[in-house]
Design a protein around this motif. Structure first.
Motif, PDB file in Angstrom:
ATOM      1  N   PHE A  68       0.829  -1.209   0.000  1.00 19.32           N
ATOM      2  CA  PHE A  68       0.000   0.000   0.000  1.00 19.32           C
ATOM      3  C   PHE A  68       0.867   1.263   0.000  1.00 19.32           C
ATOM      4  N   ARG A  72       1.022   4.004  -2.935  1.00 22.50           N
ATOM      5  CA  ARG A  72       0.618   5.387  -2.623  1.00 22.50           C
ATOM      6  C   ARG A  72       1.728   6.376  -2.958  1.00 22.50           C
ATOM      7  N   TRP A  75       2.417   6.323  -6.989  1.00 17.69           N
ATOM      8  CA  TRP A  75       1.335   6.761  -7.867  1.00 17.69           C
ATOM      9  C   TRP A  75       0.287   7.569  -7.109  1.00 17.69           C
ATOM     10  N   SER A  76      -0.598   6.898  -6.365  1.00 15.83           N
ATOM     11  CA  SER A  76      -1.653   7.607  -5.626  1.00 15.83           C
ATOM     12  C   SER A  76      -2.209   6.690  -4.545  1.00 15.83           C
ATOM     13  N   THR A  77      -3.020   7.260  -3.675  1.00 15.63           N
ATOM     14  CA  THR A  77      -3.630   6.470  -2.602  1.00 15.63           C
ATOM     15  C   THR A  77      -4.527   5.386  -3.171  1.00 15.63           C
ATOM     16  N   SER A  78      -5.276   5.709  -4.216  1.00 17.64           N
ATOM     17  CA  SER A  78      -6.169   4.697  -4.786  1.00 17.64           C
ATOM     18  C   SER A  78      -5.377   3.539  -5.403  1.00 17.64           C
ATOM     19  N   VAL A  79      -4.237   3.815  -5.989  1.00 17.52           N
ATOM     20  CA  VAL A  79      -3.387   2.735  -6.512  1.00 17.52           C
ATOM     21  C   VAL A  79      -2.848   1.903  -5.352  1.00 17.52           C
ATOM     22  N   VAL A  81      -4.252   1.409  -2.418  1.00 14.17           N
ATOM     23  CA  VAL A  81      -5.362   0.596  -1.906  1.00 14.17           C
ATOM     24  C   VAL A  81      -5.633  -0.571  -2.850  1.00 14.17           C
ATOM     25  N   ALA A  82      -5.655  -0.294  -4.150  1.00 13.22           N
ATOM     26  CA  ALA A  82      -5.926  -1.359  -5.117  1.00 13.22           C
ATOM     27  C   ALA A  82      -4.837  -2.434  -5.074  1.00 13.22           C
ATOM     28  N   TRP A  85      -5.194  -4.419  -1.927  1.00 13.13           N
ATOM     29  CA  TRP A  85      -6.403  -5.246  -2.006  1.00 13.13           C
ATOM     30  C   TRP A  85      -6.157  -6.476  -2.871  1.00 13.13           C
TER      31      TRP A  85
END
Length: 194
Positions: A68, A72, A75-79, A81-82, A85
């Protein structure tokens, strides 16, 4: 069962460096996982099924967190998290997270070394050289050569960049770090007196 037998040998017989299986066969795996299981067994008063699985579970949780953070920061927080996950829900990772095997501990250590390289590349190197070398050395104790081979392959790929070659030469291969890799020379032998 083999890893659990090593744990029982360390717990009962105190063979910390080279545990044996069934009192005859020496360990085929390095001892780090066994030591972690013994440490997790202390609160239970003895090795249990849960304490044998805890090092892998804790390593899986830490690995997911590291993935994570890397996602983050790159790239980004959503990347992040993905990526975490996908790792946490992957069938193979989920199975390895509960097995009594050193694989998840090895994966965590190699990822920690790569995380240190990631942070060094980003210019956030405080403590990262130490993390890189500690994770690399512990990966040898986790499963032998596979850990350093994965880390070495990553360094080889990164060495295509001039910036990485300079970073590797100037920061990772400092003289005091090389002392960890190069074994000391044997002491000169003295002639025996007759």
């Amino acid at each position: 069962a083999k890893q659990a037998l090593y744990v029982l040998d360390v717990w009962d017989e105190g063979r910390w460096i080279l545990p044996v299986e069934r009192e005859t066969e020496p360990a085929t795996k390095p001892p780090l996982f066994t030591w972690l299981v013994v440490a997790f067994s202390v609160p239970f008063g003895r090795p249990t099924e849960l304490s044998c699985r805890l090092p892998s579970v804790v390593a899986a949780i830490a690995l997911t967190w590291l993935v994570f953070i890397i996602g983050r920061e790159r790239w980004s927080t959503s990347v992040g998290v993905a990526a975490a996950w996908v790792l946490a829900t992957a069938h193979t990772a989920a199975r390895l997270a509960i097995h009594v095997r050193p694989d998840m501990v090895l994966t965590l250590l190699t990822t920690a070394a790569l995380f240190a390289l990631h942070r060094l590349e980003r210019g956030r190197g405080r403590g990262m050289i130490g993390l890189f070398w500690i994770a690399t050395c512990l990966s040898i104790l986790a499963k032998g050569p596979p850990g350093p081979l994965v880390i070495g392959a990553a360094l080889l790929v990164l060495s295509a960049s001039r910036e990485w070659r300079r970073l590797f030469r100037e920061r990772l291969l400092s003289p005091w770090m090389m002392a960890l890799i190069v074994p000391p020379l044997p002491a000169p032998s003295r002639p025996s007196k007759m």
